[in-house]
Design a protein around this motif. Sequence first.
Motif, PDB file in Angstrom:
ATOM      1  N   LEU A 501      41.026  20.837  27.827  1.00 23.13           N
ATOM      2  CA  LEU A 501      40.124  20.013  27.339  1.00 23.13           C
ATOM      3  C   LEU A 501      39.664  19.065  28.196  1.00 23.13           C
ATOM      4  O   LEU A 501      40.474  18.319  28.899  1.00 23.13           O
ATOM      5  N   PHE A 502      38.568  18.924  28.796  1.00 19.30           N
ATOM      6  CA  PHE A 502      37.987  17.937  29.857  1.00 19.30           C
ATOM      7  C   PHE A 502      36.656  17.181  29.463  1.00 19.30           C
ATOM      8  O   PHE A 502      35.963  17.975  28.862  1.00 19.30           O
ATOM      9  N   GLY A 503      36.825  16.081  29.803  1.00 17.18           N
ATOM     10  CA  GLY A 503      35.452  15.437  29.464  1.00 17.18           C
ATOM     11  C   GLY A 503      35.543  13.890  29.990  1.00 17.18           C
ATOM     12  O   GLY A 503      36.616  13.578  30.534  1.00 17.18           O
ATOM     13  N   PRO A 504      34.436  13.083  29.889  1.00 20.72           N
ATOM     14  CA  PRO A 504      34.566  11.741  30.144  1.00 20.72           C
ATOM     15  C   PRO A 504      35.604  11.129  29.238  1.00 20.72           C
ATOM     16  O   PRO A 504      36.043  11.718  28.318  1.00 20.72           O
ATOM     17  N   PRO A 505      36.224   9.826  29.640  1.00 20.99           N
ATOM     18  CA  PRO A 505      37.045   9.192  28.851  1.00 20.99           C
ATOM     19  C   PRO A 505      36.611   8.704  27.399  1.00 20.99           C
ATOM     20  O   PRO A 505      35.630   8.556  27.413  1.00 20.99           O
ATOM     21  N   GLY A 506      37.313   8.814  26.562  1.00 27.55           N
ATOM     22  CA  GLY A 506      37.140   8.306  25.419  1.00 27.55           C
ATOM     23  C   GLY A 506      36.312   9.241  24.278  1.00 27.55           C
ATOM     24  O   GLY A 506      35.476   8.713  23.398  1.00 27.55           O
ATOM     25  N   THR A 507      36.341  10.591  24.736  1.00 32.90           N
ATOM     26  CA  THR A 507      35.421  11.464  23.840  1.00 32.90           C
ATOM     27  C   THR A 507      36.316  12.292  22.776  1.00 32.90           C
ATOM     28  O   THR A 507      35.581  13.071  22.203  1.00 32.90           O
ATOM     29  N   SER A 662      22.727   3.229  21.152  1.00 34.82           N
ATOM     30  CA  SER A 662      23.917   3.576  21.630  1.00 34.82           C
ATOM     31  C   SER A 662      24.011   4.845  22.485  1.00 34.82           C
ATOM     32  O   SER A 662      25.037   5.450  22.547  1.00 34.82           O
ATOM     33  N   ASN A 663      22.862   5.094  22.725  1.00 36.26           N
ATOM     34  CA  ASN A 663      22.813   6.351  23.459  1.00 36.26           C
ATOM     35  C   ASN A 663      23.796   6.192  24.936  1.00 36.26           C
ATOM     36  O   ASN A 663      23.681   5.135  25.527  1.00 36.26           O
ATOM     37  N   GLY A 664      24.559   7.139  25.186  1.00 31.41           N
ATOM     38  CA  GLY A 664      25.390   7.156  26.359  1.00 31.41           C
ATOM     39  C   GLY A 664      26.827   6.431  26.280  1.00 31.41           C
ATOM     40  O   GLY A 664      27.624   6.484  26.914  1.00 31.41           O
ATOM     41  N   PHE A 665      26.953   6.062  24.831  1.00 29.59           N
ATOM     42  CA  PHE A 665      28.202   5.430  24.341  1.00 29.59           C
ATOM     43  C   PHE A 665      29.261   6.615  24.183  1.00 29.59           C
ATOM     44  O   PHE A 665      28.831   7.825  23.534  1.00 29.59           O
ATOM     45  N   SER A 666      30.429   6.603  24.709  1.00 28.31           N
ATOM     46  CA  SER A 666      31.408   7.623  24.085  1.00 28.31           C
ATOM     47  C   SER A 666      31.864   7.204  22.650  1.00 28.31           C
ATOM     48  O   SER A 666      31.579   6.279  22.064  1.00 28.31           O
ATOM     49  N   GLY A 667      32.612   8.112  22.305  1.00 27.66           N
ATOM     50  CA  GLY A 667      33.462   7.915  21.029  1.00 27.66           C
ATOM     51  C   GLY A 667      34.164   6.835  20.775  1.00 27.66           C
ATOM     52  O   GLY A 667      34.217   6.152  19.862  1.00 27.66           O
ATOM     53  N   ALA A 668      34.896   6.565  21.936  1.00 28.70           N
ATOM     54  CA  ALA A 668      35.569   5.122  21.934  1.00 28.70           C
ATOM     55  C   ALA A 668      34.720   3.951  22.031  1.00 28.70           C
ATOM     56  O   ALA A 668      35.056   2.990  21.297  1.00 28.70           O
ATOM     57  N   ASP A 669      33.815   4.112  22.800  1.00 27.62           N
ATOM     58  CA  ASP A 669      32.661   3.089  22.931  1.00 27.62           C
ATOM     59  C   ASP A 669      32.025   2.601  21.359  1.00 27.62           C
ATOM     60  O   ASP A 669      31.985   1.672  20.736  1.00 27.62           O
ATOM     61  N   MET A 670      31.924   3.912  20.622  1.00 33.51           N
ATOM     62  CA  MET A 670      31.235   3.647  19.396  1.00 33.51           C
ATOM     63  C   MET A 670      32.251   2.887  18.461  1.00 33.51           C
ATOM     64  O   MET A 670      31.782   1.850  17.665  1.00 33.51           O
ATOM     65  N   THR A 671      33.610   3.090  18.672  1.00 37.27           N
ATOM     66  CA  THR A 671      34.474   2.483  17.622  1.00 37.27           C
ATOM     67  C   THR A 671      34.487   1.044  18.034  1.00 37.27           C
ATOM     68  O   THR A 671      34.722   0.351  17.113  1.00 37.27           O
ATOM     69  N   GLN A 672      34.427   0.797  19.329  1.00 32.20           N
ATOM     70  CA  GLN A 672      34.626  -0.458  19.823  1.00 32.20           C
ATOM     71  C   GLN A 672      33.254  -1.282  19.163  1.00 32.20           C
ATOM     72  O   GLN A 672      33.368  -2.365  18.845  1.00 32.20           O
ATOM     73  N   LEU A 673      32.286  -0.858  19.184  1.00 34.74           N
ATOM     74  CA  LEU A 673      31.018  -1.305  18.876  1.00 34.74           C
ATOM     75  C   LEU A 673      31.355  -1.782  17.629  1.00 34.74           C
ATOM     76  O   LEU A 673      30.576  -2.989  17.030  1.00 34.74           O
ATOM     77  N   CYS A 674      31.584  -0.949  16.630  1.00 36.42           N
ATOM     78  CA  CYS A 674      31.906  -0.986  15.268  1.00 36.42           C
ATOM     79  C   CYS A 674      32.855  -2.189  15.038  1.00 36.42           C
ATOM     80  O   CYS A 674      32.599  -3.088  14.111  1.00 36.42           O
ATOM     81  N   ARG A 675      33.837  -2.217  15.702  1.00 38.36           N
ATOM     82  CA  ARG A 675      34.837  -3.104  15.649  1.00 38.36           C
ATOM     83  C   ARG A 675      34.409  -4.768  15.890  1.00 38.36           C
ATOM     84  O   ARG A 675      34.660  -5.672  15.265  1.00 38.36           O
ATOM     85  N   GLU A 676      33.552  -4.546  17.005  1.00 39.77           N
ATOM     86  CA  GLU A 676      33.105  -5.956  17.500  1.00 39.77           C
ATOM     87  C   GLU A 676      32.252  -6.460  16.219  1.00 39.77           C
ATOM     88  O   GLU A 676      31.899  -7.432  15.955  1.00 39.77           O
TER      89      GLU A 676
END
Length: 736
Positions: A501-507, A662-676
Amino acid sequence: MGVTASVADTARPAGRNVPRRALRPGRGRPASRGADPASIGGLSVMETPTHSTVHLSDWQKSYFAITSGTCTPGQKADEYRAKILRIQYAWANSEISQVCAANLFKKYAEKYSAIIDSDNIETGLNNYAENILTLAKCQQNDSDKWQSALTTDNVFELKCVQERMQAGKNVQSSQMAPADACVLADKGVSASATPGLPKLSICSSAGETELCVGSAKHASRGPNLMEHPSSSKSLQCSVPPVTKTSDTLPASSASLNEQVHTGFQTTPLFGSKEATSSSSLQMSSNCRDGQNLSLSNQSAIPAWSTSSGKRKAFYGLADEGSTVIPSLAPCQASISTETSSFSGNKNRNEESGVPGFRTAKEQLWVDQQKKYQNLPQRTPVSSYGGVKKSLGAGRSRGPFGKFVPPVPKQDGNENGGAQCKPHAGGPTDPLLPVDERLKNIEPKMVELIMHEIMDHGPPVNWDDIAGVEFAKATIKEIVVWPMLRPDIFTGLRGPPKGILLFGPPGTGKTLIGKCIACQSGATFFSISASSLTSKWVGEGEKMVRALFAVARCQQPAVIFIDEIDSLLSQRGDGEHESSRRIKTEFLVQLDGATTSSEDRILVVGATNRPQEIDEAARRRLVKRLYIPLPEASARRQIVTRLMSKEHCSLNEEEIELIVKKSNGFSGADMTQLCREASLGPIRSLQSMDIATIMPDQVRPIAFLDFESAFRTVRPSVSSKDLELYETWNQTFGCGR
Ligand SMILES: Nc1ncnc2c1ncn2[C@@H]1O[C@H](COP(=O)(O)OP(=O)(O)OP(=O)(O)O)[C@@H](O)[C@H]1O
Ligand SMILES: [Mg+2]
């Protein structure tokens, strides 16, 4: 030591070892000897010696600190102990008389009774037992080194023992002990009412001298523990022979035993009269003798020096049985009731069937012991209930995690295990047959690998992973279904042996790994590559071998290796020999797993640096699945799912706007956005409100919170990096 110093100490914070002489010159006080006992501790006593060197302000400071309520119970107890010690020193140095000392003790006992007897956990001393326990733990190593020169053989030759034996015979010849006799040993020791040894543990009646166990000397000439540092030895030395006769304990002794636990008489500080008159300060039976005995013993007798065995009984070490002479065990337990008072308290209460007082820590310890006893003895447990560390990522098994033997599951519901021999007792059980495939593997490594099996954790469903539909479908196809139906997935349909499984971090690569663990029904080994490479330098390749060997015994099995690039990076000249060996072994094992069509072991690697993976390894990880940044639909899914658990006022349009922004956000970024964003309503509160506001008064999360969250949360993957992944996927990936 002069009383001067003692008194000066009293005014200092308890427990600090500031040199006494350092105090006096600084204060310009005369270094006169002979304190005024009347002023020791600020108490008025019967005798009034001539000198007083107590600085009034010192005393007042100390006194008010203790009585003002600013001191913790622990500090008060320290102060109390310190004061008792000062008086003892003064008395031992003949600077105050016994009468004076007795009166001082009495006064102090009265003065501190509020904290000693209090049931209030904040103001009383209940919690002080915890401090003692901590202290005792700290001291354990050092004091364990001490060993008594006395043995069961030479103890009878001691003069004091001889004397007491003789005295015992005499008393026994009178056929009965005095009605008010006081037994100062407990269970094991008091069993000494055997002819020849009986009065070792029985004191003369009240008014006469009270004896410590084995302290015959004290009986004959009045106890003076300060003069006899060896008294602790005699306490210990008398124990073994007495124990031998424990089965002959007469009823009278047994009943006398009860007194042992309830009194404080084991610490005779004064001559006979004083001892009797000072009974009030002996924290007698109804006191919370757990704490009190500890305090008093620590102050009057160098209690910790009595024996390391006491401490072993005190803690109930896991390996105690192997180190303690069986015949000593009851004595150690009994002595520990004197020195380690809460254990004595417990014993007494348990014997009498009355649920006794226990500190929370005690209770925890007991619970852990019980729990541990009910479990297979696989994981070595440290003396204090700690757990040996295991390697790698999968630590979720915990100290008392379910035991999973390194054998295939053999019941009808599970597959692929018929060829393995049972190994239910674990790899280190010498009595049970070991799987052939584990024969050449070090048991210690098998043990370590077994810790890496992830058999629980928060369940993850496929629905929890937003987007990546193709990857999810492929994984279901090549992992989950073949595991469930090996009879259908045979031959060419057989599952691959390796996935990347490969891909950008936080996906969501690790998330997918967890989902496979939950959904596949296979034994799931989760090992981080760095734990193999860094922790096991020199042994890494053996660990890899052990890993596959155990996995073969646990089929169907999935080995998930997170950050696999650090394990299988390109081989090069500057490479460390050990990491090269690990890599080679891994490739060999992957091939080995591939050669047997029977084996159902799947290696799932995850990386965000696929370009660094060695080409040989790349070939073996046949399915290389790109886990990209989430698309708009996946981002919407993430926001909707997270917001559904919160108090939120977002409408459809607002969610669409968020998805767009949020275009360009990873799954982890989305989670962080919601937390914020979820912190927005809290931030809009006045700071003073936070202490009093009710949860339902917090306003719902609104779009404006997301707007401000967008100002601080940025995408973590650059478009340049993204291009690299896309290129690599087009070159080596298995996506459509
Ligand atoms: N597709 C997704 N669906 C839902 N949540 C996701 C998704 N991807 C990432 N997340 C969130 O981001 C967190 C981090 O994901 P994860 O650890 O799986 O990323 P990763 O791909 O392994 O990253 P890395 O390459 O840095 O190890 C997850 O715990 C989850 O909350
Ligand atoms: Mg990861």
